[in-house]
Design a protein around this motif. Sequence first.
Motif, short mmCIF file in Angstrom:
data_model
loop_
_atom_site.label_atom_id
_atom_site.label_comp_id
_atom_site.label_asym_id
_atom_site.label_seq_id
_atom_site.Cartn_x
_atom_site.Cartn_y
_atom_site.Cartn_z
N CYS A 92 80.20 28.84 11.86
CA CYS A 92 79.51 27.69 11.27
C CYS A 92 79.02 26.71 12.35
CB CYS A 92 80.42 26.97 10.29
SG CYS A 92 79.57 25.79 9.22
N VAL A 118 76.45 20.18 9.90
CA VAL A 118 77.57 19.68 10.71
C VAL A 118 77.55 18.16 10.76
CG1 VAL A 118 78.56 19.64 13.02
CG2 VAL A 118 77.74 21.79 12.07
N TYR A 169 82.64 25.21 6.83
CA TYR A 169 82.69 24.31 7.97
C TYR A 169 84.11 23.81 8.22
CZ TYR A 169 82.30 20.09 10.75
OH TYR A 169 82.48 19.14 11.71
N ARG A 220 85.91 24.44 11.73
CA ARG A 220 86.31 23.29 12.54
C ARG A 220 87.79 23.38 12.90
NH1 ARG A 220 87.48 18.23 9.22
NH2 ARG A 220 89.26 19.60 8.88
#
Length: 959
Positions: A530, A614, A652, A656
């Motif tokens: 991502c 993002v 995401y 992350r």
Amino acid sequence: RMVDHGGNVMTAAAGAEGSMEERLSELLTESSEEFSVAAYLNLALAGASGEEELQAQMTELALQLQLQTQSCHDEIGRIGAELRAILPRCAADVGRLGVGLDGMRLDAESLLQASKDPNIHNKSRSVAETEPSSLTLSTPPPMETLSTLHALRSSLTATKGILEAAASWDSTIASIPGLLSGSSSSTHLAQAVQALGRLEAGAKALKGMPGKEERTEAIAKIRTQVEVLLKPQLLQALQKMDTRLGPLQQCVSMYRQLDKLDALQEEYVKQRPSPIHKLWFSFSSTTTTLSSETEPFPTEHPNATTETKLSEPTITSTTDPNTFITWLPGWYDSVLALLTEERRRSASVFGGAVASQVIAKVLKECFRPILASFSSRLAAICSPTGDGSGTGSLESIGSAYESTLQFLSLAYEQMAGLESSSSSNVSGSAATSGNTSATFAQLQTDMESVLVLVASPFASYQTNFCKLELSHSSETQRMVARDVRGAVSGKQVGATLSSLQDCMDRLGDLAPFMFPLAQGAVDRFELFNCGHRPSEAMATVDALLSKHVQELAMSVGTLSATMTSDGDQLAANFDEQHVQCALEVLRMAGSFRRDLQAFERKTRERIGGLVGRVASSMAQEKVIAEATSSTRNKNDGSFILPDSLSPVEVEYLLARTVCGGSNNSFKVLQRLAASEADGAIVIVPLFPESVEATARLTSSCHSFVFDVCSAVPRHNLEGMSVMPVWKQGSSFFGGGESYGVLPQQYMTTVGEHMLSLVQALEPFASSPEALSLANEVMGGVKDVAVQPWRDFLASTGYSPGSESTRKEVVDTLMRGKDLADYVVKESNNSFDDDEEDVEEEEELDEAEKASAAFCNQWLDVLGSAVTGRLLERSLRIQHLTTKGSEHLSVDLNYIINVFSALGVSGHPHPLLNHFAGLLTMGEDELKAHIMSREQTNPVSNAIRAAEVRIALIRGISVD
């Protein structure tokens, strides 16, 4: 006849009279719009059949209305009398309220004044000291009075609590053993729990009184007894909760009173996922046929043992890696069904305030025991270490991961959606405990940790994505590379026109083969990472494409070397179809370059989308973090939590957590996403190695086409310098042209070949599609003609010195445009017809202009190469007799006429005319010309060296 409730007989007329009165009453109660005097009279007199009866009814109706009117007047009078009696009392109450409000206003003003001016109290004290007689008349300050009253109320309340606790302690202690002895009844146990609550409240009230340790020990002992007795009832209630929730709700109530709700939730959560675990371990990707007498446990079942005996089994096993991938979404649906049921049940059992937390715990428990099994099943499909083991591929892992993201999105909605729908109730109930912010912050942490836990089997694939992608793509790339090499391998490739056509077709089909694979790699990068670690991912895709381009370039080079290895055969069998087949490599290279540009553009757009995603996710995280910090500091019970997360947002979140949430990746993404459309000054290439490899492929294609098209001139000019004609006996020139000498065969062959190239190039150039693709890679095509001119410079014997000077001299000589000051005579059709060419092009349409430009571009390249090679081979002649010079001059004039007939700008080259003139000069004239040459620059020196070389091969000595 009718009978009433008392058994009396009533006539039908009486019944009709009663119904008539009801209808009249209904009419009177209707709105004024529907009531009228005529309607009332018509309804009242509707039953009259004759004149006398009508008069009688009217008289009776008038009497009734008169009586009703009198009754209404009496009622109005009574109501007026009552109002006259009430009004004085109301006025008195209002007066008293006014007096009370005035007093409250005065008190408020005095309180406000005392709070603003504390010296008033000191003034009252000083007055009391100076005037003792007024002490009895002074009053204490209002603030002091209020403080004293508040302290008194607090003391009285505490005293009341202590007295009540002391009074009820012994009786409550005495009642508990009896309640516990009858613990088989849930009612007695509930009463015991309530009694324990009273004891704990009393212990808090009596905390400053003697006997604290005894009270603490007694409460602890009773609590232990109650918890022991509650445990069986809890287990029984959990077993029956699918049919009855009442016992479980009673247990929840008692555990909440004992402040042991966490222990109950733990037991509850352990019980809920049992069917899900059984369904998970019932899966097997191996289809096994056994004897019907015994059916063993699945290999992953926790109760499976090695002692299971089979009576003469017949085993046939087949393993399919896609079985688990197709089975997994169905299992996820079962988990979602459990969460949907749990959402309803938790709200009714535990209440909406903690239902979301319970659902999160249940989801976590669904996956906690099976994570190792989950990881092993994924590793059996594709190893996360990239060692190539496994029966499936990374694409299968990607499919499973997509299913997981979709599942987590729906699961999050089940958890957070309940919290959102009941937020008002939650805030109200949680506010009483003073722990609203902490509860919601913990809920957020729990849900995020559950999402990460569920997807943890995929963490290794996210971390090692680049290595896995390279391993996954390398096998396909090796297969394609073998096919590419196979297309040009073999001695017979290119030997015949049909084999050359087959080779071009196979290369054209294989050239774009890697783009779908590269697109899949970018898709998986977006899926797994991502946007995190973008540089490594783009480098992986770049390596994949560049290796493929290198294979294509080497294959074209191999094909060119194979075809030119036997120059005699290619020159002897040369046909226009050879040129058209050779030009197909330009179509292939142009198509690949265009596809690469389109792929890079789409990838850059996708990276731009990732930048937006993002940035949005980072902004949302910042808002949630600020809200969490704010609620923890203020404890106001407000908390911002998304009620749903899309699969993209979950994607995401996981990336992350696994790949790291540093800003470095985001900055790199921003640089990679910059494009000309955004006004970026510096555009970072996404696939630099592929661009360089494409340039090498283009150069290989140029060389291949050049080798094919120049095969005939190269073959005929190769042995030119050793032809015996140059040493034939002398002939008289007489200062003019010799009309008895004709061009030699090698030169006429070269000239005819150059003229035939026009017809050979036109079919390919007439196709707009092919021409458009070929023009993509026509940049730098003239570089293939540089080598003959380098050889020409070397044949002069002149060395310019540095390599840069050598390149500059070669370039100037090859272009010929700046040689007017260095040659004896310039061609009449060299660079002077540009305006005429422009006028002719204006008469053509765009397609014809493009076709003509393409043909002229290749004719320019080939003409330049032929010119350079011809001049070089001329200088390689060892000796020229007068007759030989005459033959060479005629040959040069012939090729000059050929280039003039072609009409290509820059041809014939000025040095052709210059060499032809040098060959016909007399000895003295040639010496004088050479001696007058100014050696001012490297180009002039190179031409002078060529002139000296011509003089030497003619046998003319130049000092």
